[in-house]
Design an enzyme around this catalytic site. Structure first.
Site, PDB file in Angstrom:
ATOM      1  N   ASP A  60       0.863  -1.175   0.000  1.00 61.74           N
ATOM      2  CA  ASP A  60       0.000   0.000   0.000  1.00 61.74           C
ATOM      3  C   ASP A  60       0.906   1.234   0.000  1.00 61.74           C
ATOM      4  O   ASP A  60       2.070   1.163   0.409  1.00 61.74           O
ATOM      5  CB  ASP A  60      -0.894  -0.031   1.239  1.00 61.74           C
ATOM      6  CG  ASP A  60      -1.701   1.241   1.419  1.00 61.74           C
ATOM      7  OD1 ASP A  60      -2.379   1.661   0.459  1.00 61.74           O
ATOM      8  OD2 ASP A  60      -1.630   1.836   2.515  1.00 61.74           O
ATOM      9  N   ASP A  92      -0.256   5.239   0.414  1.00 63.82           N
ATOM     10  CA  ASP A  92      -0.580   6.334   1.335  1.00 63.82           C
ATOM     11  C   ASP A  92      -0.756   5.815   2.761  1.00 63.82           C
ATOM     12  O   ASP A  92      -1.594   4.949   3.015  1.00 63.82           O
ATOM     13  CB  ASP A  92      -1.852   7.038   0.873  1.00 63.82           C
ATOM     14  CG  ASP A  92      -1.667   7.742  -0.455  1.00 63.82           C
ATOM     15  OD1 ASP A  92      -1.364   8.935  -0.464  1.00 63.82           O
ATOM     16  OD2 ASP A  92      -1.820   7.067  -1.496  1.00 63.82           O
TER      17      ASP A  92
END
Length: 254
Positions: free
Chosen positions: A23, A25
């Site tokens: 991932d 952010d």
């Protein structure tokens, strides 16, 4: 979902037989008031190709951002395998899966959300590939109205679901999430047959944790301990960066 008490202090270092799913952010990079303000540490940009080589090419970004936005964020480094919009679009070694087209009704709904956000400086609406993202990190006063709008949109978009986050809500089609994206990657080379690992920081990452757990993989929550399916935890993106770099040992960065 497993209790937060099961979270280990940190995951083991990355092994050569892993498939690594990242991932962005809140995991690789710190959150910022707006998505455009997020920056990737240059050391991580440099490390990602080496990490990909270590894992035999089995490294992918898995993000709520679009593939186009991810390419811009990581430029000039090219990441071959990317799942954008929570997997609604995927670029990988097996080809390209585009996001679905948006019809007139969906675009009209997005315009309504834009009109609400315009009353709250700092609130942001993103409309991409059949997904509507309502952000209020920089405008917390917008949360009640945008939240109510999202609830009303539920009845107008029966094939979509709401995915609340800490500072916004995502409205996206049923049937695709980060777990499904990881499962799709794992069905083909170079991911197939490897042990999956996934890092993520918010509720949208929980399907990814569940998927790698089902494959006896390594699930890593980024941030404060909370109820999560993740079995390991790192405190923040800075700790993620140290973990990734430590995993490279004497690998050549290039």
């Amino acid at each position: 979902m497993e209790s937060e008490s099961t979270l280990a202090a940190e995951p083991p270092l990355i092994e050569d037989d892993w498939a690594l799913f990242l991932d962005v952010d809140g995991s690789l990079a710190e959150h910022a008031p707006t998505p455009d303000a997020v920056r990737i540490d240059p050391a991580i940009k440099q490390a990602l190709p080496a990490l990909s080589r270590k894992c035999g090419g089995a490294l992918a970004l898995v993000s709520g951002r679009s593939v186009e936005a991810l390419d811009a964020l990581f430029d000039p480094v090219h990441i071959a395998a990317v799942a954008g919009l929570h997997g609604l679009e995927r670029r990988w070694h097996a080809g390209w899966n585009p996001a679905p087209a948006m019809d007139a009704g969906f675009l009209a709904l997005a315009a309504e959300a834009e009109a609400i956000a315009a009353r709250f400086p700092g609130a942001l609406i993103e409309c991409r590939g059949g997904c509507l993202f309502l952000h209020w990190r920089a405008a917390p006063d917008a949360a009640p109205e945008l939240g109510a709008f999202a609830e009303s949109a539920r009845t107008r978009l029966p094939r979509h679901r709401l995915h609340p986050g800490a500072h916004g809500i995502e409205i996206r089609p049923v049937g695709m999430d980060k777990g499904a994206a990881i499962a799709a990657f794992m069905q083909a080379p170079p991911f197939q047959g490897r042990r999956p690992a996934f890092i993520g920081d918010d509720p949208a990452d929980e399907p990814g944790f569940a998927q790698v757990n089902a494959l006896d993989g390594v699930s890593v929550l980024i941030g404060a301990a909370r109820t999560s399916a993740a079995r390991h935890r790192l405190a923040n993106p800075g700790a993620v960066r140290r973990w990734l770099l430590d995993s490279l040992h004497d690998e050549v960065l290039a």
